[in-house]
Scaffold this motif. Structure first.
Motif, short mmCIF file in Angstrom:
data_model
loop_
_atom_site.label_atom_id
_atom_site.label_comp_id
_atom_site.label_asym_id
_atom_site.label_seq_id
_atom_site.Cartn_x
_atom_site.Cartn_y
_atom_site.Cartn_z
N LEU A 188 4.17 0.14 -9.38
CA LEU A 188 3.04 1.02 -9.69
C LEU A 188 2.13 1.17 -8.47
CD1 LEU A 188 1.35 2.61 -11.80
CD2 LEU A 188 0.19 0.45 -12.32
N THR A 191 3.81 3.28 -5.84
CA THR A 191 3.84 4.69 -6.21
C THR A 191 2.46 5.33 -6.03
OG1 THR A 191 5.54 4.16 -7.83
CG2 THR A 191 4.46 6.29 -8.05
N LEU A 192 1.44 4.64 -6.52
CA LEU A 192 0.08 5.17 -6.40
C LEU A 192 -0.29 5.37 -4.94
CD1 LEU A 192 -1.90 3.02 -9.02
CD2 LEU A 192 -1.26 5.44 -9.20
N ARG A 194 1.43 6.17 -2.49
CA ARG A 194 2.09 7.31 -1.86
C ARG A 194 1.72 8.65 -2.48
NH1 ARG A 194 3.78 3.31 -0.48
NH2 ARG A 194 4.84 2.89 1.47
N SER A 195 1.02 8.59 -3.59
CA SER A 195 0.72 9.83 -4.32
C SER A 195 -0.49 10.55 -3.71
CB SER A 195 0.40 9.50 -5.78
OG SER A 195 -0.84 8.83 -5.85
N ILE A 228 -6.99 1.58 -14.04
CA ILE A 228 -5.62 1.09 -13.87
C ILE A 228 -5.66 -0.38 -13.43
CG2 ILE A 228 -3.50 1.35 -12.51
CD1 ILE A 228 -4.14 4.34 -12.32
#
Ligand SMILES: Nc1ncnc2c1ncn2[C@@H]1O[C@H](COP(=O)(O)OP(=O)(O)O)[C@@H](O)[C@H]1O
Ligand SMILES: [Mg+2]
Lengths: 327, 249
Positions: A188, A191-192, A194-195, A228
């Motif tokens: 997670l 991913t975050l 790189r977003s 989060i």
């Protein structure tokens, strides 16, 4: 000197190999230590999303850790006493099912983070540190003075909660659960980071005015990150309580918030596996030095000082070569 | 006459007893560079802050394509099409040139940024950002961290981020600040070509650049506009000479 990616793989492989070896040689205590590392690292991964990506120095993450712990404690204690939590307006019973407990912990942690974030994210710097600390202490004193769930003495759970298809009383199986959740949380974070969200959040840490001028709202980005972050740390709290089969107000104490932050600083702020390295180092030191001297925290303090003064990138920063900027 | 792209109507701002903006009305039309000049402390940065939303005027309104945007936040105005550059470079120093430019493209996209999709794989945004870098001449440096850029390259990147926003109007606060002769020359050429993409409200100290670029010039002194006109008008204006230009004209 190596690449961060390789060091991360080595760290995680080590965290997996040690308990597997302990399982083969029948050393359950070592498995429990490794499980502690995985759970505390998970709490750290939660904080790292706020602190590392968002620059939000929260000294109140024990609130979420404790909420996770009490979510487990309350649900499981009602289940073991066959005593519903409430009967009106509908019947709400306790549970010994880990997935339900985890979900509850995540949701409650998220709601708490939303409320705390809505207020505290209007401040920054030292004020933010203080206000998050104050919120954490509010939960701490509330848990002490709430007799229904043990007050100062805490709550004991007789048997570890269950997971479909697994025997969670077997240390290696419980470790496996915690390890998988840690991997998911790392995924997670990865991913975050790189977003588009991660890009903007990380930019808001560096130049708030730039992010606003580009048409994005730093407050909103930070609130999402904080929620989060609280969710992940609450999940870790539920696991921690399950590991100990015990939850008490110490999970809410500011020392707990401090410890979670120490993992990140030791391992390397904003580094994906910083909390893993930090928690592993912390537990190792606690185990060895704690046996040598009751004052092992003094050594920890000295180490922390050295890291802050001479190795800002923490353990991971010291071991990896500076990454070339990627495109 | 066509409707101005960007317009201020009677903007007034007090800092205590100091009048930083005194009923400032100016407009920016499609295809033009409108320069705002004036001595240090005249209120140029304060004016820009009110146009872009960082400061709220005590009185007066800001309009973008006729719409009153005075009540909108900085982020909302940016989304509506106002792109600014800062007098002191405000960039994400640890991030790369491309990442900074992507931020501009991301904001302009108008959607909430995705939590999960890798931003650098977003083709549409990436194309916008790459085109902006190409245009300012930083394409080769896309993978460099901003901290490793020269001052001049950072000034170019400020423009690139604004450009990636595909704005309706640029608002630039002293883009030439701190640049040497050749840097100023390059940036002047760049801004010259930019006005056809979107008009520029240009606050600038460098008079050579202003005279080379401006279609119109407004002169701000003590928060008040004392003259607006073509380069020739302003060069000739005696009040402007006394207040500001001195020998430069
Ligand atoms: N936030 C503020 N509070 C008080 N005074 C300010 C503030 N910002 C600017 N000023 C004052 O307003 C005047 C105009 O400043 P500024 O807009 O920065 O001028 P310029 O950009 O033309 O040099 C100056 O006298 C400055 O000291
Ligand atoms: Mg200024």
């Amino acid at each position: 000197m190596m690449r961060e990616r390789h060091l991360n793989l080595i760290l995680l492989a080590g965290l997996l190999a040690i308990p597997v070896w302990a399982w083969i040689t029948d050393e359950p205590f070592t498995i429990t230590l490794a499980t502690r590392v995985a759970i505390l690292a998970l709490a750290g991964v939660g904080l790292n999303i706020a602190l590392g990506l968002g620059g939000l120095v929260s000294l109140g993450h024990a609130a979420f850790f404790g909420i996770g712990g009490y979510a487990m404690g309350i649900l499981a204690s009602h289940a073991q006493n066959y005593d519903p939590i409430f009967t009106t307006p509908f019947l709400f019973e306790g549970t010994k099912s880990m997935p339900v407990i985890w979900l509850t912990a995540i949701v409650m942690g998220g709601i708490a983070a939303l409320l705390i974030g809505l207020i505290s994210l209007r401040t920054s710097g030292v004020y933010f540190i203080m206000i998050t600390l104050a919120f954490g202490q509010m939960f701490y004193f509330f848990s002490i003075s709430w007799p229904a769930y043990g007050g100062e003495d805490g709550l004991s759970i007789w048997v570890r909660n269950g997971f479909p298809g697994l025997n969670t009383l077997d240390p290696i199986q419980f470790f496996a659960l915690c390890f998988v959740l840690l991997l998911l949380a790392l995924g997670l974070h990865w991913t975050l980071a790189r977003s588009g969200f991660g890009l903007a959040l990380n930019a808001a840490r560096q130049s708030e005015a730039r992010v606003e001028a580009a048409g994005l709202t730093p407050f909103r980005l930070r609130l999402v990150a904080f929620v989060i972050s609280g969710m992940v740390t609450a999940l870790a709290g539920a696991l921690f309580a399950d590991l100990n089969r015990f939850v008490s107000p110490t999970m809410f104490a500011w020392q707990m918030s401090g410890e979670i932050m120490v993992f990140i600083i030791l391992g390397g702020v904003a580094r994906l596996c910083g909390p893993v390295a930090g928690a592993a180092l912390f537990i190792t030191l606690e185990h060895w030095l704690g046996g040598v001297s009751d004052y092992w925290h003094v050594f920890l303090g000295a180490l922390l000082l050295l890291v802050v003064l001479f190795a800002r990138g923490g353990l991971i920063g010291a071991l990896v070569k500076k990454e070339p900027a990627h495109d | 006459m066509t409707e101005p792209v960007l317009e201020t109507r009677g903007i007034t701002k007090h800092f205590g007893a100091l009048v930083a903006s005194d009923a400032v009305s100016l407009d920016l039309h499609a295809g033009e560079i409108h320069a705002v000049i004036g001595p240090n402390g005249a209120g140029k940065s304060t004016l820009i802050a009110q146009i872009c939303g960082a400061l709220t005027p005590d009185a007066g309104t800001v309009h973008l394509e006729g719409q009153d945007v005075t009540a909108l936040s900085t982020a909302e105005r940016a989304e509506a099409g106002i792109a600014r550059t800062f007098q002191i470079s405000s960039l994400a120093m640890e991030d790369t040139v491309l990442q900074n430019t992507m931020l501009g493209a991301l904001g302009a996209a108008g959607k909430r940024p995705s939590l999960f999709r890798p931003i650098l794989r977003d083709r549409a945004l990436r194309a916008l950002a790459e085109a902006a870098l190409e245009q300012v001449g930083l394409a080769e440096r896309r993978a460099v961290r901003v901290a490793d850029l020269s001052h001049g390259q950072r000034r170019q990147l400020e423009v690139a981020v604004a450009l990636a926003q595909a704005p309706k109007a640029f608002v630039m606060d002293e883009p030439m600040a701190g640049l040497g002769t050749s840097g100023t020359h390059d940036l002047t050429a760049l801004l010259d070509g930019l006005r056809t993409q979107a008009p520029i409200l240009l606050v600038e100290h460098d008079m050579d650049a202003v005279f080379a670029l401006a279609d119109r010039i407004s002169v701000l002194v003590y928060g008040r506009i004392i003259a607006t006109g073509s380069v020739e008008d302003i060069r000739r204006d005696s009040a402007v000479r006394d207040a500001y230009l001195g020998d430069a004209a």
